[in-house]
Design a protein around this motif. Structure first.
Motif, PDB file in Angstrom:
ATOM      1  N   GLU A  44     -17.525  -2.072  24.367  1.00 15.11           N
ATOM      2  CA  GLU A  44     -17.126  -2.768  25.477  1.00 15.11           C
ATOM      3  C   GLU A  44     -15.514  -2.976  25.375  1.00 15.11           C
ATOM      4  OE1 GLU A  44     -18.555  -2.696  28.343  1.00 15.11           O
ATOM      5  OE2 GLU A  44     -20.657  -2.269  27.758  1.00 15.11           O
ATOM      6  N   ARG A  45     -15.008  -3.188  26.562  1.00 12.74           N
ATOM      7  CA  ARG A  45     -13.470  -3.591  26.458  1.00 12.74           C
ATOM      8  C   ARG A  45     -13.532  -5.090  26.515  1.00 12.74           C
ATOM      9  NH1 ARG A  45     -10.699  -0.760  31.431  1.00 12.74           N
ATOM     10  NH2 ARG A  45     -12.622  -1.643  32.323  1.00 12.74           N
ATOM     11  N   ILE A  46     -12.367  -5.621  25.822  1.00 10.54           N
ATOM     12  CA  ILE A  46     -12.338  -6.982  25.841  1.00 10.54           C
ATOM     13  C   ILE A  46     -12.262  -7.594  27.164  1.00 10.54           C
ATOM     14  CG2 ILE A  46     -10.810  -8.936  25.130  1.00 10.54           C
ATOM     15  CD1 ILE A  46     -10.640  -7.628  22.542  1.00 10.54           C
ATOM     16  N   LYS A  47     -11.654  -6.942  27.949  1.00  7.66           N
ATOM     17  CA  LYS A  47     -11.288  -7.412  29.578  1.00  7.66           C
ATOM     18  C   LYS A  47     -12.942  -7.554  30.180  1.00  7.66           C
ATOM     19  CE  LYS A  47      -8.934  -4.311  31.128  1.00  7.66           C
ATOM     20  NZ  LYS A  47      -7.752  -3.527  32.160  1.00  7.66           N
ATOM     21  N   ASP A  48     -13.937  -6.842  29.613  1.00  5.63           N
ATOM     22  CA  ASP A  48     -15.095  -6.736  30.299  1.00  5.63           C
ATOM     23  C   ASP A  48     -16.015  -7.817  29.575  1.00  5.63           C
ATOM     24  OD1 ASP A  48     -14.586  -4.772  31.992  1.00  5.63           O
ATOM     25  OD2 ASP A  48     -15.216  -3.216  30.534  1.00  5.63           O
ATOM     26  N   LEU A  49     -15.593  -8.588  28.526  1.00  8.96           N
ATOM     27  CA  LEU A  49     -16.322  -9.595  27.909  1.00  8.96           C
ATOM     28  C   LEU A  49     -15.887 -11.014  27.929  1.00  8.96           C
ATOM     29  CD1 LEU A  49     -16.772  -7.677  24.404  1.00  8.96           C
ATOM     30  CD2 LEU A  49     -18.516  -7.697  26.591  1.00  8.96           C
ATOM     31  N   ALA A  50     -14.583 -10.984  28.184  1.00  7.60           N
ATOM     32  CA  ALA A  50     -13.607 -12.296  28.266  1.00  7.60           C
ATOM     33  C   ALA A  50     -12.549 -12.296  28.987  1.00  7.60           C
ATOM     34  CB  ALA A  50     -13.151 -12.719  26.573  1.00  7.60           C
ATOM     35  N   SER A  51     -12.166 -13.610  29.167  1.00 13.39           N
ATOM     36  CA  SER A  51     -10.767 -13.740  30.203  1.00 13.39           C
ATOM     37  C   SER A  51      -9.947 -14.755  29.214  1.00 13.39           C
ATOM     38  CB  SER A  51     -11.236 -14.128  31.572  1.00 13.39           C
ATOM     39  OG  SER A  51     -11.984 -15.663  31.276  1.00 13.39           O
ATOM     40  N   PHE A  52      -8.700 -14.755  29.697  1.00 15.24           N
ATOM     41  CA  PHE A  52      -7.774 -15.662  29.211  1.00 15.24           C
ATOM     42  C   PHE A  52      -7.589 -17.075  29.568  1.00 15.24           C
ATOM     43  CE2 PHE A  52      -5.848 -11.440  28.238  1.00 15.24           C
ATOM     44  CZ  PHE A  52      -5.604 -11.466  27.011  1.00 15.24           C
ATOM     45  N   THR A  53      -7.761 -18.082  28.933  1.00 14.17           N
ATOM     46  CA  THR A  53      -7.706 -19.514  29.461  1.00 14.17           C
ATOM     47  C   THR A  53      -6.598 -19.714  30.235  1.00 14.17           C
ATOM     48  OG1 THR A  53      -9.175 -20.114  27.489  1.00 14.17           O
ATOM     49  CG2 THR A  53      -7.721 -21.807  28.607  1.00 14.17           C
ATOM     50  N   ASN A 206       2.607 -22.394  22.457  1.00 16.26           N
ATOM     51  CA  ASN A 206       2.815 -22.340  21.057  1.00 16.26           C
ATOM     52  C   ASN A 206       2.733 -21.158  20.282  1.00 16.26           C
ATOM     53  OD1 ASN A 206       3.733 -25.285  21.183  1.00 16.26           O
ATOM     54  ND2 ASN A 206       1.644 -26.063  20.855  1.00 16.26           N
ATOM     55  N   GLY A 207       2.875 -20.057  20.971  1.00 11.29           N
ATOM     56  CA  GLY A 207       2.573 -18.742  20.377  1.00 11.29           C
ATOM     57  C   GLY A 207       0.977 -18.382  20.414  1.00 11.29           C
ATOM     58  N   MET A 208       0.338 -19.091  21.057  1.00 12.14           N
ATOM     59  CA  MET A 208      -1.343 -18.887  20.875  1.00 12.14           C
ATOM     60  C   MET A 208      -1.805 -18.677  22.345  1.00 12.14           C
ATOM     61  SD  MET A 208      -1.680 -19.059  17.710  1.00 12.14           S
ATOM     62  CE  MET A 208      -3.490 -19.321  17.689  1.00 12.14           C
ATOM     63  N   VAL A 209      -2.928 -18.035  22.575  1.00 13.28           N
ATOM     64  CA  VAL A 209      -3.694 -17.874  23.666  1.00 13.28           C
ATOM     65  C   VAL A 209      -5.150 -17.811  23.183  1.00 13.28           C
ATOM     66  CG1 VAL A 209      -2.178 -16.252  24.895  1.00 13.28           C
ATOM     67  CG2 VAL A 209      -3.872 -15.418  23.644  1.00 13.28           C
ATOM     68  N   ARG A 210      -5.988 -18.233  24.242  1.00 12.28           N
ATOM     69  CA  ARG A 210      -7.362 -18.482  24.044  1.00 12.28           C
ATOM     70  C   ARG A 210      -8.002 -17.551  24.865  1.00 12.28           C
ATOM     71  NH1 ARG A 210      -8.862 -24.863  23.019  1.00 12.28           N
ATOM     72  NH2 ARG A 210      -7.732 -25.049  20.969  1.00 12.28           N
ATOM     73  N   LEU A 211      -9.141 -17.094  24.211  1.00 16.22           N
ATOM     74  CA  LEU A 211      -9.891 -15.888  25.116  1.00 16.22           C
ATOM     75  C   LEU A 211     -11.418 -16.689  25.189  1.00 16.22           C
ATOM     76  CD1 LEU A 211      -9.181 -12.580  23.186  1.00 16.22           C
ATOM     77  CD2 LEU A 211      -9.065 -13.130  25.753  1.00 16.22           C
ATOM     78  N   GLU A 212     -11.766 -16.663  26.293  1.00 13.55           N
ATOM     79  CA  GLU A 212     -13.147 -17.341  26.686  1.00 13.55           C
ATOM     80  C   GLU A 212     -14.186 -16.226  27.095  1.00 13.55           C
ATOM     81  OE1 GLU A 212     -12.954 -20.130  29.820  1.00 13.55           O
ATOM     82  OE2 GLU A 212     -11.535 -21.488  29.001  1.00 13.55           O
ATOM     83  N   LEU A 213     -15.143 -16.188  26.175  1.00 13.09           N
ATOM     84  CA  LEU A 213     -16.368 -15.038  26.435  1.00 13.09           C
ATOM     85  C   LEU A 213     -17.107 -15.479  27.700  1.00 13.09           C
ATOM     86  CD1 LEU A 213     -17.348 -14.576  22.600  1.00 13.09           C
ATOM     87  CD2 LEU A 213     -15.639 -13.112  24.099  1.00 13.09           C
ATOM     88  N   ASN A 214     -17.620 -14.337  28.370  1.00 11.50           N
ATOM     89  CA  ASN A 214     -18.260 -14.455  29.512  1.00 11.50           C
ATOM     90  C   ASN A 214     -19.549 -15.188  29.346  1.00 11.50           C
ATOM     91  OD1 ASN A 214     -16.348 -13.388  30.900  1.00 11.50           O
ATOM     92  ND2 ASN A 214     -17.339 -11.411  30.822  1.00 11.50           N
ATOM     93  N   ILE A 245     -12.167 -17.990  21.424  1.00  8.89           N
ATOM     94  CA  ILE A 245     -11.335 -17.344  20.432  1.00  8.89           C
ATOM     95  C   ILE A 245      -9.869 -17.672  20.547  1.00  8.89           C
ATOM     96  CG2 ILE A 245     -10.786 -15.174  19.416  1.00  8.89           C
ATOM     97  CD1 ILE A 245     -13.463 -14.287  20.405  1.00  8.89           C
ATOM     98  N   GLU A 246      -9.111 -18.092  19.548  1.00 10.04           N
ATOM     99  CA  GLU A 246      -7.762 -18.234  19.501  1.00 10.04           C
ATOM    100  C   GLU A 246      -6.988 -16.991  18.924  1.00 10.04           C
ATOM    101  OE1 GLU A 246      -5.575 -22.464  19.456  1.00 10.04           O
ATOM    102  OE2 GLU A 246      -6.130 -21.639  17.408  1.00 10.04           O
ATOM    103  N   LEU A 247      -6.098 -16.615  19.695  1.00  9.63           N
ATOM    104  CA  LEU A 247      -5.449 -15.583  19.191  1.00  9.63           C
ATOM    105  C   LEU A 247      -3.759 -15.813  19.167  1.00  9.63           C
ATOM    106  CD1 LEU A 247      -5.266 -12.433  18.646  1.00  9.63           C
ATOM    107  CD2 LEU A 247      -5.085 -12.017  21.199  1.00  9.63           C
ATOM    108  N   ARG A 248      -3.126 -15.450  18.162  1.00 11.65           N
ATOM    109  CA  ARG A 248      -1.730 -15.492  18.034  1.00 11.65           C
ATOM    110  C   ARG A 248      -1.050 -14.228  19.000  1.00 11.65           C
ATOM    111  NH1 ARG A 248       0.482 -18.540  14.384  1.00 11.65           N
ATOM    112  NH2 ARG A 248      -1.676 -18.413  13.097  1.00 11.65           N
TER     113      ARG A 248
END
Length: 389
Positions: A44-53, A206-214, A245-248
């Motif tokens: 699956e694509r990440i866009k179908d599994l999660a969204s950006f906080t 601060n150079g970080m984004v967070r992904l929230e799984l569905n 999930i935290e992503l740089r």
């Protein structure tokens, strides 16, 4: 087996040239068909599994009036707020209505207007609105929504809605009989609201984004983190819990857009989904995913039905002038019927097709199937989570 077939083909004198090639292709196709059920991985694509906080929609709501109805609007006695709203609107337009005036508002209906303000929306953009009657209007078909401010949870106006309603239902009534298709007391206005104020959207800090799984799943979070680290380097992503999930990301804002686009379209190989059966007790529907399995069990079920049939009997005098009186009596017929319960053997089912075949073999109605699945779960024969909605 494949190797032995190829070796036997080498040993046959006639299996040469193009004939040998055809034999090889047939064997390889057969081998891939046999092995494919065990090698297929769900991706699956990440866009179908999660969204950006921070990238989210905002709900808007407003109260307005729909005019232009063909006598199917609100009734004054049951909905006095419609007349009050109409009076206030006319006063704002410079029209004074004398007190005590009995206004007929059959062509007007009070409605609630809702919309969703998407992320990154800017002033001047348009969004769809949903219009729903809140009075006793019979139909909103053919109506026009007057200018309605749409407010957020903080009370601020973010959009203005106005336009002609699009109602998907239809109906007619005459002489006490009526027919109706779909819903007449609700409709939409495509692009009916103009955004007047945007909502600041912040997704990188601060150079970080967070992904929230569905959905919260440790296995899914681990798979997403592994895919991100393989694509963008070790320790680029870290799972904070089963959902976040935290992503740089690059610190340069001009590079963040391309980076996040790559993140959304990254393919992730997921572990098998958790076995789940969703039961809707109101409609009797049952939905299950492909990981549901059933162990061997015996099931017995039966139906108990009670039928009450009242019948009225009318006794009249023989002659209209005989002085007799018409008597109406009611006879009630009550029947209780119990269908014989039978014991059915349910074999072990290792995949969804076998599960469906085993449940269909029971011959149970959807309502019976709800109880059967619950009892199978209690007996330990159904390996799945039951969600009753």
């Amino acid at each position: 087996m494949i190797v032995s077939v190829l070796l036997s083909c080498f040993g046959i004198a006639r299996c040469k040239g193009s004939q040998w090639l055809r034999w090889s292709l047939r064997v390889l196709v057969l081998a891939s068909a046999v092995a494919s059920p065990f090698q297929v991985a769900q991706a699956e694509r990440i866009k179908d599994l999660a969204s950006f906080t921070g990238v989210r929609q905002n709900q808007l709501v407003g109260y307005g009036l729909v005019v232009g109805l063909d006598g199917s609007g609100d009734q004054v006695r049951q909905t006095p707020f419609t007349q009050q709203s109409l009076t206030n609107m006319l006063s704002q337009l410079g029209v004074t209505v004398p007190q005590g005036t009995n206004m007929q508002v059959k062509n007007v209906a009070a409605v609630m207007v809702t919309a969703r303000l998407p992320a990154f929306a800017q002033p001047g953009q348009t969004v769809d609105v949903v219009v729903s009657s809140m009075g006793n209007a019979k139909s909103l078909r053919g109506g026009t929504l007057l200018m309605t401010p749409l407010k957020g949870a903080n009370g601020q106006v973010y959009a203005l809605a106005q336009g002609n309603l699009l109602v998907g239902g239809a109906g007619a009534s005459q002489g006490g009989a009526s027919v109706q298709v779909n819903q007449l007391n609700g409709g939409i206005v495509p692009d009916g609201a103009i955004v007047e104020r945007g909502v600041p959207t912040t997704y990188a800090q601060n150079g970080m984004v967070r992904l929230e799984l569905n959905s919260s799943d440790f296995g899914m979070a681990e798979s997403v983190v592994a895919a991100l680290n393989r694509r963008f380097g070790a320790r680029s992503a870290t799972a904070l819990n089963a959902r976040t999930i935290e992503l740089r990301v690059p610190t340069d804002p001009s590079s963040q857009l391309a980076f996040l686009s790559q993140v959304e379209n990254l393919q992730v190989s997921l572990p098998p989904a958790r076995a789940r059966v969703v039961i809707n007790a109101r409609t009797g529907s049952v939905v299950m995913n492909r990981t549901v399995t059933i162990d061997e069990a015996a099931v017995a079920y039966g139906n108990l039905s009670v039928t009450i049939n009242p019948q009225q009997q009318v006794s009249q005098p023989n002659t209209p002038f005989g002085g007799g009186q018409t008597v109406v009596t009611t006879n009630t017929d009550i029947q209780v019927r119990s269908d014989n319960g039978t014991i059915k053997h349910v074999r072990t089912s290792a995949n969804l097709a076998d599960v469906v075949r085993a449940l269909n073999a029971l011959g149970a109605t959807p309502q019976d199937l709800l109880s059967i699945l619950q009892n199978l779960k209690s007996a330990g024969a159904l390996h799945a989570d039951l969600d009753v909605i």
